[in-house]
Scaffold this motif. Sequence first.
Motif, short mmCIF file in Angstrom:
data_model
loop_
_atom_site.label_atom_id
_atom_site.label_comp_id
_atom_site.label_asym_id
_atom_site.label_seq_id
_atom_site.Cartn_x
_atom_site.Cartn_y
_atom_site.Cartn_z
N ARG B 100 12.24 5.78 12.03
CA ARG B 100 11.69 4.47 12.07
C ARG B 100 12.59 3.88 10.66
O ARG B 100 12.88 4.31 9.70
CB ARG B 100 10.58 4.29 11.65
N GLU B 102 12.35 1.44 8.91
CA GLU B 102 11.64 0.99 7.60
C GLU B 102 11.67 2.22 6.49
O GLU B 102 11.46 1.79 5.38
CB GLU B 102 10.11 0.76 7.85
N VAL B 139 3.11 4.36 1.21
CA VAL B 139 3.68 4.41 2.50
C VAL B 139 4.40 5.39 2.95
O VAL B 139 4.14 6.04 3.98
CB VAL B 139 4.35 2.85 2.82
N ALA B 142 2.51 8.50 3.81
CA ALA B 142 1.73 8.58 4.96
C ALA B 142 2.65 8.11 6.18
O ALA B 142 2.06 7.79 7.25
CB ALA B 142 0.54 7.30 5.02
N ILE B 143 4.00 8.09 6.26
CA ILE B 143 4.90 7.66 7.27
C ILE B 143 4.78 8.42 8.42
O ILE B 143 4.69 7.81 9.65
CB ILE B 143 6.25 7.38 6.72
N ARG B 145 2.31 8.96 10.53
CA ARG B 145 0.96 8.37 10.62
C ARG B 145 0.01 9.12 11.93
O ARG B 145 -1.07 9.10 11.67
CB ARG B 145 1.02 7.07 10.86
N ASP B 146 0.87 9.93 12.59
CA ASP B 146 0.00 10.80 13.46
C ASP B 146 -0.41 12.09 13.04
O ASP B 146 -1.17 12.94 13.76
CB ASP B 146 0.77 10.80 14.92
#
Lengths: 204, 476
Positions: B100, B102, B139, B142-143, B145-146
């Motif tokens: 991603r 981000e 963030v 925890a990127i 998130r799954d």
Amino acid sequence: MILHALTFYLFAAIAVAAGFMVISSRNPVHSVLYLILAFFTSAALFVLMAAEFLAMIMLIVYIGAVAVLFLFVVMMLDINFVELRKGFLQYLPIGALIGVILAIELIFIVGTWTFGGDTTLVAATAQPMVIEGGNTEAIGRVLYTDYVYAFQAAGIILLVAMIGAIVLTHRSRPGVKKQNITEQVHRSPTEAVELRDIPPGQGI
Amino acid sequence: MESLASAIVELILAVGAMALLMVGVFSGSSAFKTVSLLSIGVLVIAILGAATLPTSTVVTYGGLFVVDGFAAFNKILILLGSALALVMSIDYLRKENLARFEFAILVLLATLGMTMMVSANNLIALYLGIELQSLALYVLAAINRDSSKATEAGLKYFVLGALSSGMLLYGSSLIYGFSGSLEFSDIMAAAAASDDTSFGLLFGLVFLLAGLAFKISAAPFHMWTPDVYEGAPTPVTAFFAGAPKVAAMALLIRVLFDAIPGLMNDWQQIIIFLAMASMAVGAFFALVQTNIKRLMAFSSISHVGFALIGLSSADQAGVGSVLIYLSIYLVMNIGTFALILSMRRKEGMAEDISDLAGLGRTRPAMALYLAVFLFSLAGIPPLAGFFGKFFVLMQAINAGHITLAIFGVIMSVIGAFYYLRIFKIMYFDAPVAEFDVGPSRALNIVSSATAVLVVAYALWPTLLNNAAMAAAGTLF
């Protein structure tokens, strides 16, 4: 001066009463509405203290955003508030104890303030400046000049919070039915309508 | 103009991050690679910008922001750490379906926060820098998130981070109340004005230091480190262990020497305690770890302890030795994580120390590099890690803290055990399944370049030492 005092006691009484109703009303939506009333009267108290900027921020942020958010949450989440309320009274003794301690502390503070006599400490701390045009203008004057660095940094922190929320929660789901107007407009009769020859008595 | 030029690094990072955010949002599925590569470009440009910073002290933005040789040195170190962490992450993220765009943006914004921390000259600027950095790091942790482990790591980091921010703010408000100013130089003047130290100021100082100790993960504020390092994706861990540590340490040094040098006798005890506790926790808890990322977490705690030894002398040479230690630590750490990221089999990443068994036979080059880094982390001459430890311990001895120095050496010996255990597993244990997926070219380049630096430091030590000492000199 008497009018000032009267207004203060009026708003203060409403604020305390509203605060009490927040915790005692049965309907959670009513609780949130009383919370809004408490916020509003606190904003009025800020105006009485000539802190009009804080009062407006209170209106915009606490009532406009926080309380409305509370209302949404209360209305949308299926929480059984009656269940939550069970055994509410058993907290009464400890709540009363904390209340009494707070009251005693307040009495101590006011007592030393009134009878302490030593006012040099108070005098040594910075006195509030009286500024032409009220404190909104005063904040506006320094926000983009003296504190532009801190202001911009705070802006970037909010940007990070936004990116973080999107990164951690946004999911692109395939197969969502969205309206595509261009596609709809560009449909031609040939693909939209199909003519079939149906033999009698058989169906499709 | 002067204020713009002094904040050149921050401007490049902020504008770059926002521009790349736009690029990422509008360029669709191909965004990840473009944005990641461009972010590395932005960091490189920022390094060039940092090289133009003045070495004399310049205070701008109404006293909120300061640049000097110390800030410039640490900014270059931080930018380098972030850039290398990004280089190492691209391949991993693509293979783990975490590609991603981000990610790179958040790394840039976290780096922006770190450079702001290094240049903080005021308690508000200090707090804003820390929050910007921490928020982006939460963030990043925890990127993935799954994965329940990663989200747990992110949440744990967030909750404990918020707690530490609370302590920091509490301390700051006390310091503000008892000194009457937020600016470091005014706090220094207020502390010097009275003969006997104000109790309130001291109380605030303790809380401020506790908050900062959390950020550098010094014991006893280290609880979050092992869990976060283990749970977060490995490139994120590599990033956490490098640049943020340098930034927080630089901020700690800035606060100690710019704001409260007058309270030296008081904070010296705290620093010595933090150093001893961190070294002990790092050495003893690492002995029982089986996961290599957890091991690196405890290793980083013990390294922070060693770096703090340098501060115990509280003079220019002491700060210089800390900067040397941090530079060497950053390089060793990035190299080690480049090799941990190379521990990949077809079925996924390997993270256990036992997975390294027999690496000396199956992948001799990788084993050799890892051995170099392990020896350096353990502090065995003639590798760079030895000199880092040597300089800080010399400072402790010069300042008369003999007990501290002896304690440091003992902990270093205990620490050597777990580094050498990995060496033994690599070379003397029976091989397990081979790492059959070759590391990407980026990882190879990073690990070999850092290994060369670690070995070559002993040949030209003055290059780094002179720069670090000059940087430390601007603080005094």
